[in-house]
Design a protein around this motif. Structure first.
Motif, short mmCIF file in Angstrom:
data_model
loop_
_atom_site.label_atom_id
_atom_site.label_comp_id
_atom_site.label_asym_id
_atom_site.label_seq_id
_atom_site.Cartn_x
_atom_site.Cartn_y
_atom_site.Cartn_z
N LYS A 97 -10.15 0.66 -8.57
CA LYS A 97 -10.93 1.89 -8.75
C LYS A 97 -10.84 2.77 -7.51
CE LYS A 97 -14.61 0.19 -11.78
NZ LYS A 97 -16.06 -0.10 -11.84
N LYS A 98 -11.00 2.19 -6.35
CA LYS A 98 -10.98 2.96 -5.10
C LYS A 98 -9.61 3.62 -4.89
CE LYS A 98 -14.37 0.25 -2.52
NZ LYS A 98 -14.57 -0.67 -1.39
N LYS A 99 -8.56 2.84 -5.13
CA LYS A 99 -7.22 3.36 -4.91
C LYS A 99 -6.86 4.42 -5.95
CE LYS A 99 -5.60 -0.65 -2.38
NZ LYS A 99 -5.50 -0.02 -1.08
N LEU A 100 -7.33 4.22 -7.17
CA LEU A 100 -7.11 5.20 -8.22
C LEU A 100 -7.82 6.52 -7.88
CD1 LEU A 100 -5.60 5.22 -10.92
CD2 LEU A 100 -7.75 4.65 -12.04
N ALA A 101 -9.03 6.40 -7.34
CA ALA A 101 -9.80 7.59 -6.95
C ALA A 101 -9.10 8.36 -5.83
CB ALA A 101 -11.20 7.18 -6.51
N LYS A 102 -8.29 7.67 -5.06
CA LYS A 102 -7.53 8.32 -3.97
C LYS A 102 -6.22 8.92 -4.49
CE LYS A 102 -9.31 5.52 -0.19
NZ LYS A 102 -8.98 4.57 0.87
N GLY A 103 -6.00 8.80 -5.81
CA GLY A 103 -4.80 9.39 -6.38
C GLY A 103 -3.57 8.51 -6.33
N LYS A 104 -3.74 7.24 -6.07
CA LYS A 104 -2.58 6.33 -6.00
C LYS A 104 -2.08 6.03 -7.41
CE LYS A 104 -3.31 5.08 -1.51
NZ LYS A 104 -2.71 4.40 -0.46
N SER A 105 -0.77 5.81 -7.51
CA SER A 105 -0.16 5.46 -8.79
C SER A 105 -0.32 3.96 -9.04
CB SER A 105 1.33 5.81 -8.78
OG SER A 105 2.02 4.94 -7.89
N ILE A 106 -0.06 3.57 -10.28
CA ILE A 106 -0.12 2.14 -10.63
C ILE A 106 0.84 1.35 -9.76
CG2 ILE A 106 0.43 0.47 -12.45
CD1 ILE A 106 -0.74 2.48 -14.45
N GLU A 107 2.03 1.90 -9.56
CA GLU A 107 3.04 1.22 -8.75
C GLU A 107 2.55 1.03 -7.31
OE1 GLU A 107 3.65 4.00 -10.60
OE2 GLU A 107 4.69 3.02 -12.27
N GLU A 108 1.96 2.07 -6.73
CA GLU A 108 1.44 1.99 -5.36
C GLU A 108 0.29 0.99 -5.26
OE1 GLU A 108 2.06 6.41 -3.46
OE2 GLU A 108 0.58 6.21 -5.09
N ILE A 109 -0.61 1.03 -6.25
CA ILE A 109 -1.75 0.11 -6.24
C ILE A 109 -1.25 -1.34 -6.33
CG2 ILE A 109 -3.80 -0.64 -7.52
CD1 ILE A 109 -4.14 2.32 -8.40
N ALA A 110 -0.33 -1.58 -7.23
CA ALA A 110 0.22 -2.93 -7.39
C ALA A 110 0.86 -3.40 -6.10
CB ALA A 110 1.24 -2.95 -8.54
N ASP A 111 1.61 -2.52 -5.47
CA ASP A 111 2.28 -2.88 -4.21
C ASP A 111 1.26 -3.19 -3.12
OD1 ASP A 111 4.67 -3.17 -2.55
OD2 ASP A 111 3.93 -1.34 -1.55
N GLU A 112 0.27 -2.32 -2.97
CA GLU A 112 -0.72 -2.50 -1.90
C GLU A 112 -1.61 -3.73 -2.13
OE1 GLU A 112 -2.89 1.14 -1.30
OE2 GLU A 112 -1.05 2.29 -0.94
N LEU A 113 -1.90 -4.03 -3.38
CA LEU A 113 -2.74 -5.19 -3.67
C LEU A 113 -1.93 -6.46 -3.92
CD1 LEU A 113 -5.43 -3.56 -5.99
CD2 LEU A 113 -5.61 -4.11 -3.55
N GLU A 114 -0.62 -6.33 -3.82
CA GLU A 114 0.29 -7.46 -4.02
C GLU A 114 0.08 -8.11 -5.39
OE1 GLU A 114 0.11 -10.06 -0.64
OE2 GLU A 114 0.70 -8.46 0.74
N GLU A 115 -0.01 -7.27 -6.40
CA GLU A 115 -0.15 -7.70 -7.79
C GLU A 115 0.97 -7.05 -8.59
OE1 GLU A 115 -2.24 -9.83 -9.13
OE2 GLU A 115 -3.55 -10.12 -7.40
N ASP A 116 1.23 -7.61 -9.77
CA ASP A 116 2.23 -6.97 -10.61
C ASP A 116 1.59 -5.79 -11.37
OD1 ASP A 116 1.45 -7.97 -13.46
OD2 ASP A 116 1.49 -9.78 -12.21
N GLU A 117 2.42 -4.88 -11.80
CA GLU A 117 1.93 -3.66 -12.46
C GLU A 117 1.18 -3.97 -13.75
OE1 GLU A 117 4.97 -0.68 -12.82
OE2 GLU A 117 5.65 -1.00 -10.75
N GLU A 118 1.60 -5.00 -14.46
CA GLU A 118 0.92 -5.37 -15.71
C GLU A 118 -0.53 -5.78 -15.44
OE1 GLU A 118 0.06 -5.60 -19.48
OE2 GLU A 118 1.99 -4.86 -18.74
N THR A 119 -0.76 -6.50 -14.35
CA THR A 119 -2.12 -6.89 -13.97
C THR A 119 -2.96 -5.66 -13.69
OG1 THR A 119 -1.36 -9.00 -13.06
CG2 THR A 119 -3.49 -8.20 -12.29
#
Length: 109
Positions: free
Chosen positions: A78-100
């Protein structure tokens, strides 16, 4: 065998499922407090039942931990999405796969 008073059932189950009491103590209490004769093989069956309650408790703890992790991850998404991050960026930063991340986003909405 005497009939067990309905309110005594809660106490008896407390004894049976208590993780603090050893099997021999449980057997003694069942024999003396509830007049339940315990045969030799009953001790083994009681041990198995106690092991089952330990297993169920472990599963509950694991499930609680998983829910806590998911809640934390959801908050981070939620926080990263609010900052305008993409799914790909969020997945990378949180070390999760995009599907998660997509699954988390679906649950957020």
């Amino acid at each position: 065998m005497n009939a067990i008073h309905p309110q005594a059932h809660r106490y008896m189950f407390g004894i049976l499922l208590s993780p603090r009491l050893e099997t021999r103590v449980k057997i003694h209490q069942l024999e003396h407090e509830f007049d339940i004769p315990m045969e030799n093989d009953m001790g083994e069956e009681l041990n198995q039942m106690c092991n089952l309650s330990d297993y169920v408790e472990e599963l509950g703890i694991e499930k609680g931990i998983e829910k806590g992790i998911e809640k934390h991850l959801s908050q981070q998404v939620k926080k990263k999405l609010a900052k305008g991050k993409s799914i790909e960026e969020i997945a990378d930063e949180l070390e999760e796969d995009e599907e998660t991340i997509r699954r988390i986003l679906k649950n957020i909405e």
